[in-house]
Write a protein that holds these residues in place. Structure first.
Motif, PDB file in Angstrom:
ATOM      1  N   GLY A 172       0.794  -1.220   0.000  1.00  0.00           N
ATOM      2  CA  GLY A 172       0.000   0.000   0.000  1.00  0.00           C
ATOM      3  C   GLY A 172       0.821   1.261   0.000  1.00  0.00           C
ATOM      4  O   GLY A 172       0.270   2.370   0.021  1.00  0.00           O
ATOM      5  N   VAL A 173       2.164   1.119  -0.010  1.00  0.00           N
ATOM      6  CA  VAL A 173       3.062   2.270   0.015  1.00  0.00           C
ATOM      7  C   VAL A 173       3.873   2.355  -1.270  1.00  0.00           C
ATOM      8  O   VAL A 173       3.979   3.420  -1.893  1.00  0.00           O
ATOM      9  N   ASN A 174       4.460   1.245  -1.653  1.00  0.00           N
ATOM     10  CA  ASN A 174       5.286   1.203  -2.858  1.00  0.00           C
ATOM     11  C   ASN A 174       4.422   0.842  -4.064  1.00  0.00           C
ATOM     12  O   ASN A 174       3.730  -0.185  -4.068  1.00  0.00           O
ATOM     13  N   TRP A 175       4.498   1.703  -5.079  1.00  0.00           N
ATOM     14  CA  TRP A 175       3.731   1.521  -6.306  1.00  0.00           C
ATOM     15  C   TRP A 175       4.674   1.676  -7.493  1.00  0.00           C
ATOM     16  O   TRP A 175       5.755   2.261  -7.366  1.00  0.00           O
ATOM     17  N   PRO A 176       4.262   1.202  -8.673  1.00  0.00           N
ATOM     18  CA  PRO A 176       5.094   1.431  -9.869  1.00  0.00           C
ATOM     19  C   PRO A 176       5.339   2.918 -10.083  1.00  0.00           C
ATOM     20  O   PRO A 176       4.445   3.741  -9.901  1.00  0.00           O
ATOM     21  N   SER A 177       6.570   3.267 -10.449  1.00  0.00           N
ATOM     22  CA  SER A 177       6.956   4.669 -10.611  1.00  0.00           C
ATOM     23  C   SER A 177       6.342   5.272 -11.859  1.00  0.00           C
ATOM     24  O   SER A 177       6.219   4.629 -12.893  1.00  0.00           O
ATOM     25  N   ILE A 178       5.951   6.542 -11.737  1.00  0.00           N
ATOM     26  CA  ILE A 178       5.514   7.282 -12.923  1.00  0.00           C
ATOM     27  C   ILE A 178       6.095   8.694 -12.858  1.00  0.00           C
ATOM     28  O   ILE A 178       5.514   9.662 -13.338  1.00  0.00           O
ATOM     29  N   GLU A 179       7.286   8.813 -12.234  1.00  0.00           N
ATOM     30  CA  GLU A 179       7.921  10.122 -12.092  1.00  0.00           C
ATOM     31  C   GLU A 179       8.173  10.761 -13.449  1.00  0.00           C
ATOM     32  O   GLU A 179       8.034  11.961 -13.620  1.00  0.00           O
ATOM     33  N   THR A 180       8.606   9.949 -14.406  1.00  0.00           N
ATOM     34  CA  THR A 180       8.577  10.397 -15.799  1.00  0.00           C
ATOM     35  C   THR A 180       7.678   9.423 -16.530  1.00  0.00           C
ATOM     36  O   THR A 180       7.720   8.218 -16.274  1.00  0.00           O
ATOM     37  N   PHE A 181       6.897   9.951 -17.422  1.00  0.00           N
ATOM     38  CA  PHE A 181       5.826   9.116 -17.971  1.00  0.00           C
ATOM     39  C   PHE A 181       6.348   7.959 -18.798  1.00  0.00           C
ATOM     40  O   PHE A 181       5.661   6.967 -18.995  1.00  0.00           O
ATOM     41  N   ALA A 182       7.572   8.090 -19.300  1.00  0.00           N
ATOM     42  CA  ALA A 182       8.112   7.009 -20.123  1.00  0.00           C
ATOM     43  C   ALA A 182       8.373   5.749 -19.294  1.00  0.00           C
ATOM     44  O   ALA A 182       8.466   4.654 -19.839  1.00  0.00           O
ATOM     45  N   GLU A 183       8.490   5.913 -17.986  1.00  0.00           N
ATOM     46  CA  GLU A 183       8.805   4.765 -17.143  1.00  0.00           C
ATOM     47  C   GLU A 183       7.528   4.012 -16.796  1.00  0.00           C
ATOM     48  O   GLU A 183       6.951   4.186 -15.724  1.00  0.00           O
ATOM     49  N   ILE A 184       7.078   3.156 -17.699  1.00  0.00           N
ATOM     50  CA  ILE A 184       5.852   2.407 -17.429  1.00  0.00           C
ATOM     51  C   ILE A 184       6.129   0.917 -17.413  1.00  0.00           C
ATOM     52  O   ILE A 184       5.258   0.113 -17.705  1.00  0.00           O
ATOM     53  N   ASP A 185       7.377   0.537 -17.065  1.00  0.00           N
ATOM     54  CA  ASP A 185       7.660  -0.893 -17.011  1.00  0.00           C
ATOM     55  C   ASP A 185       6.879  -1.564 -15.890  1.00  0.00           C
ATOM     56  O   ASP A 185       6.649  -2.760 -15.907  1.00  0.00           O
ATOM     57  N   GLY A 186       6.471  -0.776 -14.880  1.00  0.00           N
ATOM     58  CA  GLY A 186       5.522  -1.275 -13.897  1.00  0.00           C
ATOM     59  C   GLY A 186       6.081  -2.245 -12.890  1.00  0.00           C
ATOM     60  O   GLY A 186       5.333  -3.063 -12.353  1.00  0.00           O
ATOM     61  N   THR A 187       7.371  -2.202 -12.593  1.00  0.00           N
ATOM     62  CA  THR A 187       7.932  -3.095 -11.591  1.00  0.00           C
ATOM     63  C   THR A 187       8.092  -2.372 -10.257  1.00  0.00           C
ATOM     64  O   THR A 187       8.241  -1.147 -10.203  1.00  0.00           O
ATOM     65  N   VAL A 188       8.077  -3.158  -9.160  1.00  0.00           N
ATOM     66  CA  VAL A 188       8.232  -2.621  -7.816  1.00  0.00           C
ATOM     67  C   VAL A 188       9.224  -3.491  -7.053  1.00  0.00           C
ATOM     68  O   VAL A 188       9.163  -4.723  -7.125  1.00  0.00           O
ATOM     69  N   ASP A 189      10.147  -2.868  -6.322  1.00  0.00           N
ATOM     70  CA  ASP A 189      11.064  -3.559  -5.419  1.00  0.00           C
ATOM     71  C   ASP A 189      10.561  -3.327  -3.998  1.00  0.00           C
ATOM     72  O   ASP A 189      10.550  -2.195  -3.510  1.00  0.00           O
ATOM     73  N   TYR A 190      10.117  -4.414  -3.349  1.00  0.00           N
ATOM     74  CA  TYR A 190       9.580  -4.298  -2.000  1.00  0.00           C
ATOM     75  C   TYR A 190      10.657  -4.457  -0.921  1.00  0.00           C
ATOM     76  O   TYR A 190      10.348  -4.746   0.231  1.00  0.00           O
ATOM     77  N   GLY A 191      11.927  -4.258  -1.282  1.00  0.00           N
ATOM     78  CA  GLY A 191      12.992  -4.255  -0.311  1.00  0.00           C
ATOM     79  C   GLY A 191      13.903  -5.454  -0.351  1.00  0.00           C
ATOM     80  O   GLY A 191      14.927  -5.484   0.340  1.00  0.00           O
ATOM     81  N   ASP A 192      13.568  -6.456  -1.181  1.00  0.00           N
ATOM     82  CA  ASP A 192      14.412  -7.646  -1.240  1.00  0.00           C
ATOM     83  C   ASP A 192      15.228  -7.715  -2.522  1.00  0.00           C
ATOM     84  O   ASP A 192      15.855  -8.726  -2.821  1.00  0.00           O
ATOM     85  N   GLY A 193      15.219  -6.636  -3.287  1.00  0.00           N
ATOM     86  CA  GLY A 193      15.981  -6.593  -4.525  1.00  0.00           C
ATOM     87  C   GLY A 193      15.305  -7.237  -5.707  1.00  0.00           C
ATOM     88  O   GLY A 193      15.819  -7.182  -6.837  1.00  0.00           O
ATOM     89  N   GLU A 194      14.128  -7.830  -5.502  1.00  0.00           N
ATOM     90  CA  GLU A 194      13.398  -8.478  -6.595  1.00  0.00           C
ATOM     91  C   GLU A 194      12.436  -7.476  -7.223  1.00  0.00           C
ATOM     92  O   GLU A 194      11.672  -6.801  -6.510  1.00  0.00           O
ATOM     93  N   LEU A 195      12.467  -7.374  -8.554  1.00  0.00           N
ATOM     94  CA  LEU A 195      11.539  -6.501  -9.265  1.00  0.00           C
ATOM     95  C   LEU A 195      10.284  -7.287  -9.606  1.00  0.00           C
ATOM     96  O   LEU A 195      10.340  -8.294 -10.320  1.00  0.00           O
ATOM     97  N   VAL A 196       9.164  -6.834  -9.095  1.00  0.00           N
ATOM     98  CA  VAL A 196       7.889  -7.532  -9.263  1.00  0.00           C
ATOM     99  C   VAL A 196       7.014  -6.759 -10.240  1.00  0.00           C
ATOM    100  O   VAL A 196       6.719  -5.569 -10.022  1.00  0.00           O
ATOM    101  N   ALA A 197       6.599  -7.407 -11.334  1.00  0.00           N
ATOM    102  CA  ALA A 197       5.702  -6.766 -12.307  1.00  0.00           C
ATOM    103  C   ALA A 197       4.371  -6.456 -11.637  1.00  0.00           C
ATOM    104  O   ALA A 197       3.690  -7.358 -11.143  1.00  0.00           O
ATOM    105  N   SER A 198       3.997  -5.166 -11.613  1.00  0.00           N
ATOM    106  CA  SER A 198       2.834  -4.737 -10.829  1.00  0.00           C
ATOM    107  C   SER A 198       1.947  -3.741 -11.564  1.00  0.00           C
ATOM    108  O   SER A 198       1.117  -3.086 -10.946  1.00  0.00           O
ATOM    109  N   ARG A 199       2.104  -3.594 -12.868  1.00  0.00           N
ATOM    110  CA  ARG A 199       1.285  -2.643 -13.627  1.00  0.00           C
ATOM    111  C   ARG A 199       0.832  -3.286 -14.932  1.00  0.00           C
ATOM    112  O   ARG A 199       1.583  -4.012 -15.587  1.00  0.00           O
ATOM    113  N   TRP A 200      -0.441  -2.990 -15.323  1.00  0.00           N
ATOM    114  CA  TRP A 200      -1.012  -3.503 -16.568  1.00  0.00           C
ATOM    115  C   TRP A 200      -1.729  -2.360 -17.276  1.00  0.00           C
ATOM    116  O   TRP A 200      -2.535  -1.646 -16.665  1.00  0.00           O
ATOM    117  N   GLU A 201      -1.427  -2.177 -18.548  1.00  0.00           N
ATOM    118  CA  GLU A 201      -2.105  -1.147 -19.340  1.00  0.00           C
ATOM    119  C   GLU A 201      -3.408  -1.716 -19.875  1.00  0.00           C
ATOM    120  O   GLU A 201      -3.422  -2.767 -20.527  1.00  0.00           O
TER     121      GLU A 201
END
Length: 656
Positions: free
Chosen positions: A186-215
């Motif tokens: 509920g805190v960490n979400w996929p980044s959209i700081e620049t709009f081009a970054e829509i890969d939609g992954t999130v690192d919840y602190g363990d170094g693993e990138l988790v796919a978390s966004r769907w267009e």
């Protein structure tokens, strides 16, 4: 809402333009989506672990926010948000959703529980408030307030009923994104700081990138829209599978679009075996063949077509033996070769079929696989078209919208046609809107699509025109008729078009008086055009439109001009024109008697043989009518004669 874009293919936008205006075109691409996108909702047996009907009384279940508090972000100081509401879009261009554009809200989408509320972000309304001069990217979202437990589900899917129309224009290509996002904390979400970054992954602190966004609507382009509503489904297993808690967010990011509505959301166990017909069905396989989806094909132009449907694997298992079966008028005519469609992938399946006979073609698409589908409700789709001896029409005969919005504008509405075999054109038919001013002069043209000035100059590629005719009020349509009354304008001379040519059939109104024509079903970019003052600053140019002008080629050698307010009068009665004429089901004759009279109607074929006689006996003074059933008549020309106390008045009837 109508969209127009300039047809000068080399034009590039260098400055921002007004949203939802009449814009220079975005270049044609091979990925233009149909208006009929995705699936309509169906009842499905599911292991649902969470659902929400977006009731306005339960808005506390959601958290609404936007990116404006983020210092230094391009969307700073905006106030666009999602909201809970029972109303549809209220922006000034909400005509596409059935609104009036006067600031009042359109009806909400036709979702299952729309009457108790839905979620909406109305970018058009916000854009109007900002005078459509915002340079920032809008960034708004709504997310669940409480976590959802998915620990019991190895594979997780989310579905919702939705409606959306895309605005993306040349100044903001690919800026609109409708996104589903998942967070495990509920805190960490996929980044959209620049709009081009829509890969939609999130690192919840363990170094693993988790796919978390769907267009939700990948590939949508200018003017694209969904069904009302569409059912969309996404497998969110990567972020949600086996998780004790997840939060779900719906994010809109773009630059003054239209609107996005969401309702009736479910989270459930992803089925093992589930194929669906996705967002592309075409009875000509337009993206592959380039053959326009004509509503009425001319007989002899094509002997066969290729139908296609895009199939998506919603299930988590590979779907072996995936096959598309095609039915025509209730009989299966073929099937695609079986293939395997992998998890979360799609493929387009195709079937060739015969369409050489005159008549109506009702097509049914059915997809299946080796293992029985768990959700057969999204495995079928249908389309239809006609083949005619006398007409070639891009429209499907359904009157959808009036053009232009301001009837006093001068304009040309043009429907292009591919000519596959030599054909002779005798006239051009157009569907006139009721209320167009009687007696207004109009004209029609044929244009050569191979001419270098075609749709760059007003009359570029002009081949031949008709004579000017004055509109006759009896031949207009109010949009409620089952059969269109076609207004016929005969070419100055019959024109034979060679195989391989592309021809534009155009109808022109000079302006001043009010004249509108009907438009029909959606058509792809750069496949229908209008000329007139439709650009920024009322600039005159050719524009492409995604609504099909109802302007047809008439192939009947006996075609006759529709005449203006024609009356056959005698000392004791008046005989008004038949309508419709041409007719294929029935036509109506009106007449006025100035004294009590004995009345009969005679119909003779071209040889003079009596086909029908209707005796009405003695009728009183006043207006009367006779409806003539012509369904059993052979196609051709007939002479209808009204006999009143022995006096005769005759008009030609064309049956197609």
């Amino acid at each position: 809402m109508k969209q127009f874009y300039t047809a000068a293919f080399a034009v590039l936008l260098t400055t921002a333009v007004t949203a939802q205006g009449l814009l220079p075109m975005a270049n044609k691409t091979a990925n233009q989506r149909r208006l009929e996108a995705f699936n309509t909702p169906t009842e499905v047996e599911r292991d649902v672990i969470w659902s929400h009907d977006c009731n306005v009384d339960s808005c506390s279940s959601w958290v609404f926010d936007n990116g404006s508090p983020i210092a230094g972000s391009p969307w700073e100081d905006i106030d666009l948000n999602f909201e809970c509401t029972v109303e549809g879009p209220a922006g000034p261009y909400n005509q596409w959703a059935g609104g009036t554009g006067d600031g009042s809200a359109a009806s909400p989408m036709n979702s299952t529980t729309a009457n108790n509320g839905l979620l909406i972000v109305d970018s058009d309304l916000f854009g109007a408030d900002a005078n459509y001069d915002a340079a920032w990217i809008e960034n708004s979202w709504v997310q669940t307030a409480d976590p959802i437990d998915c620990s019991s589900l190895e594979f997780v899917s989310i579905s919702m009923e939705t409606r959306y129309r895309c605005w993306d224009n040349g100044a903001s290509d690919d800026s609109e994104k409708c996104l589903i996002e998942v967070s495990r904390d509920g805190v960490n979400w996929p980044s959209i700081e620049t709009f081009a970054e829509i890969d939609g992954t999130v690192d919840y602190g363990d170094g693993e990138l988790v796919a978390s966004r769907w267009e939700v609507f990948p590939g949508f382009e200018t003017g694209d829209g969904t069904d009302n509503p569409s059912l969309v489904e996404f497998d969110i297993t990567t972020a949600a599978g086996g998780q004790e808690q997840i939060w779900v967010r719906f994010r809109w990011s773009g630059t003054w679009g239209y609107s996005w509505e969401i309702d009736d959301i479910q989270i459930y166990q992803t089925p093992a075996n589930d194929l669906r017909i996705d967002n592309y069905t075409s009875y000509t396989d337009y993206f592959t063949t380039g053959v326009y989806e004509a509503g009425v094909f001319a007989a002899g132009q094509l002997s066969e077509l290729q139908a296609a449907a895009k199939i998506y694997n919603v299930g988590y298992l590979d779907q072996e033996g995936s096959t598309l079966a095609l039915g025509v008028n209730g009989s299966e005519v073929g099937a695609s070769d079986p293939i395997t469609i992998s998890y979360q992938t799609d493929d387009t399946l195709r079937v060739v079929y015969d369409m050489s006979e005159v008549g109506t073609y009702d097509l049914s698409y059915t997809v299946s696989a080796t293992v029985e589908d768990e959700n057969p409700g999204n495995n079928a789709a249908s389309q239809s078209f006609e083949v005619s001896n006398l007409h070639y029409g891009r429209d499907n005969g359904t009157m959808v919208a009036e053009f232009p919005g301001e009837g006093t504008d001068d304009f040309i509405a043009l429907a292009p046609y591919d000519i596959f075999e030599d054909v002779t054109v005798y006239a051009i038919d157009v569907a006139i809107v009721a209320g167009s001013e009687d007696g207004t002069p109009v004209i029609a043209h044929l244009f050569d699509g191979a001419d270098e000035n075609y749709i760059t100059e007003q009359y570029g590629g002009l081949i031949v025109s008709t004579s000017e005719l004055d509109l006759a009020a009896q031949y207009s349509n109010d949009g409620t008729e089952d059969d269109v009354l076609w207004y016929t304008l005969v070419l100055e001379e019959p024109t034979t078009l060679p195989a391989g040519s592309v021809i534009g059939a155009g109808f022109e109104h000079y302006g001043g008086s009010s004249v509108q024509i009907w438009e029909s079903q959606y058509t792809y970019d750069n496949t229908a055009f209008v000329y007139g003052p439709f650009g920024s600053g009322s600039a005159y140019d050719w524009y492409y439109t995604n609504e099909t002008p109802m302007v047809r080629l008439n192939l009947n050698p006996d075609a006759t001009n529709t005449v203006s307010v024609k009356e056959v009068a005698t000392a004791n009665f008046q005989f008004y024109p038949l309508a419709p004429n041409p007719a294929n089901a029935s036509t109506r004759l009106q007449y006025r008697l100035d004294q009590n009279s004995d009345v009969a109607l005679e119909v003779r074929d071209i040889t003079g043989k009596l086909v029908t006689r209707i005796n009405r006996g003695t009728q009183a003074v006043g207006y009367h009518s006779i409806t003539l059933d012509v369904e059993e008549y052979n196609a051709g020309v007939y002479m209808t004669t009204l006999v009143v106390n022995g006096a005769r008045a005759t008009e030609r009837l064309l049956v197609d």
